[in-house]
Scaffold this motif. Structure first.
Motif, PDB file in Angstrom:
ATOM      1  N   VAL A  76       0.843  -1.185   0.000  1.00  0.00           N
ATOM      2  CA  VAL A  76       0.000   0.000   0.000  1.00  0.00           C
ATOM      3  C   VAL A  76       0.882   1.239   0.000  1.00  0.00           C
ATOM      4  CG1 VAL A  76      -1.858  -1.191   1.235  1.00  0.00           C
ATOM      5  CG2 VAL A  76      -0.213   0.168   2.514  1.00  0.00           C
ATOM      6  N   SER A  77       0.286   2.345  -0.363  1.00  0.00           N
ATOM      7  CA  SER A  77       0.964   3.632  -0.344  1.00  0.00           C
ATOM      8  C   SER A  77       0.465   4.394   0.873  1.00  0.00           C
ATOM      9  CB  SER A  77       0.624   4.383  -1.630  1.00  0.00           C
ATOM     10  OG  SER A  77       1.188   5.656  -1.614  1.00  0.00           O
ATOM     11  N   VAL A  78       1.385   4.953   1.649  1.00  0.00           N
ATOM     12  CA  VAL A  78       1.017   5.684   2.858  1.00  0.00           C
ATOM     13  C   VAL A  78       1.401   7.151   2.685  1.00  0.00           C
ATOM     14  CG1 VAL A  78       1.303   5.877   5.358  1.00  0.00           C
ATOM     15  CG2 VAL A  78       1.422   3.621   4.266  1.00  0.00           C
ATOM     16  N   ARG A  79       0.402   8.023   2.753  1.00  0.00           N
ATOM     17  CA  ARG A  79       0.652   9.466   2.698  1.00  0.00           C
ATOM     18  C   ARG A  79       1.007   9.934   4.098  1.00  0.00           C
ATOM     19  NH1 ARG A  79      -3.973  12.614   0.239  1.00  0.00           N
ATOM     20  NH2 ARG A  79      -2.412  14.217   0.401  1.00  0.00           N
ATOM     21  N   VAL A  80       2.163  10.591   4.190  1.00  0.00           N
ATOM     22  CA  VAL A  80       2.713  11.001   5.483  1.00  0.00           C
ATOM     23  C   VAL A  80       2.556  12.515   5.639  1.00  0.00           C
ATOM     24  CG1 VAL A  80       4.790  11.004   6.907  1.00  0.00           C
ATOM     25  CG2 VAL A  80       4.383   9.115   5.315  1.00  0.00           C
ATOM     26  N   PRO A  81       1.941  12.971   6.748  1.00  0.00           N
ATOM     27  CA  PRO A  81       1.785  14.411   6.937  1.00  0.00           C
ATOM     28  C   PRO A  81       3.141  15.071   7.227  1.00  0.00           C
ATOM     29  CG  PRO A  81       1.103  13.270   8.918  1.00  0.00           C
ATOM     30  CD  PRO A  81       1.406  12.212   7.882  1.00  0.00           C
ATOM     31  N   THR A  82       3.208  16.350   6.975  1.00  0.00           N
ATOM     32  CA  THR A  82       4.448  17.104   7.151  1.00  0.00           C
ATOM     33  C   THR A  82       5.066  16.874   8.523  1.00  0.00           C
ATOM     34  OG1 THR A  82       3.607  18.785   5.643  1.00  0.00           O
ATOM     35  CG2 THR A  82       5.462  19.410   7.027  1.00  0.00           C
ATOM     36  N   ILE A  83       4.255  16.858   9.555  1.00  0.00           N
ATOM     37  CA  ILE A  83       4.767  16.738  10.922  1.00  0.00           C
ATOM     38  C   ILE A  83       5.476  15.405  11.184  1.00  0.00           C
ATOM     39  CG2 ILE A  83       2.666  15.838  11.964  1.00  0.00           C
ATOM     40  CD1 ILE A  83       3.248  17.885  14.274  1.00  0.00           C
ATOM     41  N   ARG A 110       7.155  13.666   8.647  1.00  0.00           N
ATOM     42  CA  ARG A 110       8.130  13.403   7.589  1.00  0.00           C
ATOM     43  C   ARG A 110       9.567  13.327   8.077  1.00  0.00           C
ATOM     44  NH1 ARG A 110       5.247  17.087   2.953  1.00  0.00           N
ATOM     45  NH2 ARG A 110       3.347  15.822   2.944  1.00  0.00           N
ATOM     46  N   SER A 111       9.831  13.793   9.285  1.00  0.00           N
ATOM     47  CA  SER A 111      11.181  13.637   9.842  1.00  0.00           C
ATOM     48  C   SER A 111      11.512  12.156  10.036  1.00  0.00           C
ATOM     49  CB  SER A 111      11.317  14.387  11.169  1.00  0.00           C
ATOM     50  OG  SER A 111      10.384  13.898  12.115  1.00  0.00           O
ATOM     51  N   TYR A 112      10.482  11.325  10.206  1.00  0.00           N
ATOM     52  CA  TYR A 112      10.683   9.878  10.342  1.00  0.00           C
ATOM     53  C   TYR A 112      10.956   9.208   9.002  1.00  0.00           C
ATOM     54  CZ  TYR A 112       8.871  10.355  15.059  1.00  0.00           C
ATOM     55  OH  TYR A 112       8.701  10.729  16.369  1.00  0.00           O
ATOM     56  N   THR A 113      10.458   9.797   7.918  1.00  0.00           N
ATOM     57  CA  THR A 113      10.577   9.181   6.594  1.00  0.00           C
ATOM     58  C   THR A 113      11.637   9.852   5.729  1.00  0.00           C
ATOM     59  OG1 THR A 113       8.829  10.570   5.669  1.00  0.00           O
ATOM     60  CG2 THR A 113       8.159   8.443   6.612  1.00  0.00           C
ATOM     61  N   GLY A 114      12.520  10.611   6.348  1.00  0.00           N
ATOM     62  CA  GLY A 114      13.563  11.291   5.593  1.00  0.00           C
ATOM     63  C   GLY A 114      13.009  12.364   4.675  1.00  0.00           C
ATOM     64  N   GLY A 115      11.855  12.905   5.023  1.00  0.00           N
ATOM     65  CA  GLY A 115      11.246  13.958   4.244  1.00  0.00           C
ATOM     66  C   GLY A 115      10.265  13.478   3.184  1.00  0.00           C
ATOM     67  N   SER A 158       5.884   3.373   0.905  1.00  0.00           N
ATOM     68  CA  SER A 158       5.198   2.089   0.724  1.00  0.00           C
ATOM     69  C   SER A 158       5.307   1.261   1.992  1.00  0.00           C
ATOM     70  CB  SER A 158       5.820   1.308  -0.432  1.00  0.00           C
ATOM     71  OG  SER A 158       5.597   1.962  -1.640  1.00  0.00           O
ATOM     72  N   ALA A 159       4.290   0.460   2.235  1.00  0.00           N
ATOM     73  CA  ALA A 159       4.300  -0.460   3.376  1.00  0.00           C
ATOM     74  C   ALA A 159       3.510  -1.695   2.969  1.00  0.00           C
ATOM     75  CB  ALA A 159       3.694   0.193   4.606  1.00  0.00           C
ATOM     76  N   ALA A 182       8.749  -0.649  11.201  1.00  0.00           N
ATOM     77  CA  ALA A 182       9.973  -1.421  10.975  1.00  0.00           C
ATOM     78  C   ALA A 182      10.924  -0.665  10.049  1.00  0.00           C
ATOM     79  CB  ALA A 182       9.642  -2.794  10.387  1.00  0.00           C
ATOM     80  N   SER A 183      10.378   0.083   9.106  1.00  0.00           N
ATOM     81  CA  SER A 183      11.192   0.854   8.173  1.00  0.00           C
ATOM     82  C   SER A 183      11.512   2.250   8.688  1.00  0.00           C
ATOM     83  CB  SER A 183      10.468   0.989   6.823  1.00  0.00           C
ATOM     84  OG  SER A 183      10.267  -0.267   6.243  1.00  0.00           O
ATOM     85  N   TYR A 184      10.606   2.806   9.471  1.00  0.00           N
ATOM     86  CA  TYR A 184      10.743   4.185   9.967  1.00  0.00           C
ATOM     87  C   TYR A 184      10.474   4.186  11.470  1.00  0.00           C
ATOM     88  CZ  TYR A 184      10.106   4.745   4.975  1.00  0.00           C
ATOM     89  OH  TYR A 184      10.225   4.620   3.623  1.00  0.00           O
ATOM     90  N   ALA A 185      11.478   3.756  12.213  1.00  0.00           N
ATOM     91  CA  ALA A 185      11.344   3.563  13.666  1.00  0.00           C
ATOM     92  C   ALA A 185      10.773   4.786  14.369  1.00  0.00           C
ATOM     93  CB  ALA A 185      12.698   3.202  14.262  1.00  0.00           C
ATOM     94  N   GLY A 186       9.762   4.523  15.187  1.00  0.00           N
ATOM     95  CA  GLY A 186       9.162   5.557  16.008  1.00  0.00           C
ATOM     96  C   GLY A 186       7.899   6.171  15.436  1.00  0.00           C
ATOM     97  N   ILE A 187       7.630   5.960  14.155  1.00  0.00           N
ATOM     98  CA  ILE A 187       6.467   6.613  13.541  1.00  0.00           C
ATOM     99  C   ILE A 187       5.149   6.066  14.091  1.00  0.00           C
ATOM    100  CG2 ILE A 187       6.292   5.124  11.502  1.00  0.00           C
ATOM    101  CD1 ILE A 187       5.750   7.773   9.905  1.00  0.00           C
ATOM    102  N   ARG A 188       5.099   4.788  14.380  1.00  0.00           N
ATOM    103  CA  ARG A 188       3.858   4.193  14.907  1.00  0.00           C
ATOM    104  C   ARG A 188       3.461   4.833  16.237  1.00  0.00           C
ATOM    105  NH1 ARG A 188       4.340  -1.853  15.525  1.00  0.00           N
ATOM    106  NH2 ARG A 188       5.889  -1.148  16.995  1.00  0.00           N
ATOM    107  N   ALA A 189       4.434   5.153  17.076  1.00  0.00           N
ATOM    108  CA  ALA A 189       4.149   5.761  18.378  1.00  0.00           C
ATOM    109  C   ALA A 189       3.551   7.158  18.246  1.00  0.00           C
ATOM    110  CB  ALA A 189       5.419   5.828  19.219  1.00  0.00           C
TER     111      ALA A 189
END
Length: 91
Positions: free
Chosen positions: A3-10, A12-17, A22-23, A37-44
């Motif tokens: 799936v494609s995951v849209r990440v809000p600006t706030i 994006r520091s977890y996803t390297g911008g 994809s997940a 697992a790919s972007y540690a800490g985003i789930r929290a």
């Protein structure tokens, strides 16, 4: 299922911008686990300490708010877009 995951600006520091990543996962919970697992800490930042969606975070699978579907058990078919949207308050 990818799936494609849209990440809000706030967050994006977890996803390297990256604004979209994809997940994998058959349900929203599995997608969030894979995302973390790919972007540690985003789930929290999306789930609270009890493992439920944070009150001020809205998540959509396709065009549907998961709170009106099966919450974290909402199916995520291959190719669907998952959108994480922080609630905005103001006056």
């Amino acid at each position: 299922m990818s799936v494609s995951v849209r990440v809000p600006t706030i967050l994006r520091s977890y996803t390297g911008g990256d604004s979209e990543v994809s997940a994998e996962g058959a349900t929203l919970a599995e997608v969030l686990d894979d995302l973390d697992a790919s972007y540690a800490g985003i789930r929290a930042r999306i789930l609270d300490d009890n493992g439920k969606l944070r009150r001020f975070v809205n998540v959509y699978v396709g065009d549907e708010d998961v709170r009106f579907l099966d919450d974290l058990a909402t199916p995520t078919p291959d190719g669907v877009k998952v959108s994480v949207i922080p609630a905005v308050a103001g006056g």
